[in-house]
Write an enzyme that holds these catalytic residues in place. Sequence first.
Site, short mmCIF file in Angstrom:
data_model
loop_
_atom_site.label_atom_id
_atom_site.label_comp_id
_atom_site.label_asym_id
_atom_site.label_seq_id
_atom_site.Cartn_x
_atom_site.Cartn_y
_atom_site.Cartn_z
N ASP A 41 0.85 -1.20 0.00
CA ASP A 41 0.00 0.00 0.00
C ASP A 41 0.88 1.24 0.00
OD1 ASP A 41 -2.46 -1.06 -0.09
OD2 ASP A 41 -3.07 -0.50 1.93
N LYS A 70 -3.81 2.92 -2.71
CA LYS A 70 -5.24 3.28 -2.77
C LYS A 70 -5.50 4.57 -2.01
CE LYS A 70 -8.77 0.81 -2.48
NZ LYS A 70 -9.31 1.28 -3.75
N MET A 120 -8.22 10.23 8.46
CA MET A 120 -8.72 10.73 7.16
C MET A 120 -9.54 12.00 7.35
SD MET A 120 -9.69 7.11 5.36
CE MET A 120 -9.81 6.04 6.79
N1 SAH Z 1 -4.60 1.18 8.64
C1 SAH Z 1 -4.06 2.50 8.88
C2 SAH Z 1 -5.04 3.60 8.56
C3 SAH Z 1 -5.37 3.69 7.08
S1 SAH Z 1 -6.47 4.98 6.73
C4 SAH Z 1 -3.61 2.58 10.35
O1 SAH Z 1 -3.93 1.69 11.15
O2 SAH Z 1 -2.89 3.52 10.69
C5 SAH Z 1 -5.37 6.26 6.23
C6 SAH Z 1 -5.32 7.34 7.29
O3 SAH Z 1 -4.49 6.92 8.37
C7 SAH Z 1 -4.71 8.65 6.82
O4 SAH Z 1 -5.64 9.45 6.15
C8 SAH Z 1 -4.31 9.26 8.15
O5 SAH Z 1 -5.42 9.80 8.81
C9 SAH Z 1 -3.84 8.04 8.91
N2 SAH Z 1 -2.39 7.83 8.82
C10 SAH Z 1 -1.75 6.78 8.28
N3 SAH Z 1 -0.41 6.89 8.43
C11 SAH Z 1 -0.20 8.05 9.10
C12 SAH Z 1 0.94 8.73 9.59
N4 SAH Z 1 2.18 8.23 9.44
N5 SAH Z 1 0.76 9.89 10.26
C13 SAH Z 1 -0.46 10.39 10.46
N6 SAH Z 1 -1.58 9.81 10.03
C14 SAH Z 1 -1.46 8.65 9.35
#
Ligand code: SAH
Length: 247
Positions: free
Chosen positions: A35, A56, A168
């Site tokens: 991803d 995605k 998000m």
């Molecule tokens: N499965 C992932 C979330 C995926 S949805 C998890 O558990 O973290 C994608 C969202 O995750 C982004 O829009 C943001 O809100 C958050 N996100 C993912 N990586 C991030 C990071 N390094 N710093 C801040 N927010 C992050």
Amino acid sequence: MNAKIWLVGAGPGDPELLTLKAVRALREAEVVMLDDLVNPAILEHCPQARVIRVGKRGGCRSTPQAFIQRLMLRHARQGRCVVRLKGGDPCVFGRGGEEAAWLQARGVEVELVNGITAGLAGATHCGIPLTLRGVSRGVTLVTAHTQDDSSLNWQALAQSGMTLVVYMGVARLIDIQHGLLAGGMSKETPVAMIENASLPQQRECRSQLQCMAVDAAAFELKSPAILVIGEVVSGAVASLELEREAG
Ligand code: SAH
């Protein structure tokens, strides 16, 4: 032939936050489907694997979900060890649950491997305890993004007394601010907006509920970012609590 697919959480970005189990899966992988929120540095654990990028990101051109699932299935049925590597935790806004169910329905064995989700990592990297005795008894992980644009129950969230961690949310800051204010949350509630949590380029913007959208715009907050909303964000509260405990 026993087809097996690992759905693995890659954590928030810092390669040291990967679990040992994730590293083991990567070492065994023949195909890794990646991803785009995954730090490519993690690929050092699978130099032998064929890497397929299947990003995605919301709003961008991306590989359709159905195609990704069929591709995983095809490789697994050809007897290859497939690792689907997802940002954070595969089952926190990561479609891990959906993919696992789809694959299992087709007779594929699925193993889920936890990753550290961005909300937990972001808070910790900014010194924010998501729960704190006497301040917050719980934490709610919530996404501001819905498939059908239906609205969240802002009132329930505003009045839960729990720390809110919003995923998000960057494109919906105004809606979040207005929704929580209308739901009865105090306008002075402290907010932390954390971009690129755990990575060297991490940035943090502190604000209050009543002005978080304006502050984020001035700060030029960009995705990926998480929002932490609640009294635990206020360092003063946290240190007071610690002092009370020490005394
Ligand atoms: N499965 C992932 C979330 C995926 S949805 C998890 O558990 O973290 C994608 C969202 O995750 C982004 O829009 C943001 O809100 C958050 N996100 C993912 N990586 C991030 C990071 N390094 N710093 C801040 N927010 C992050």
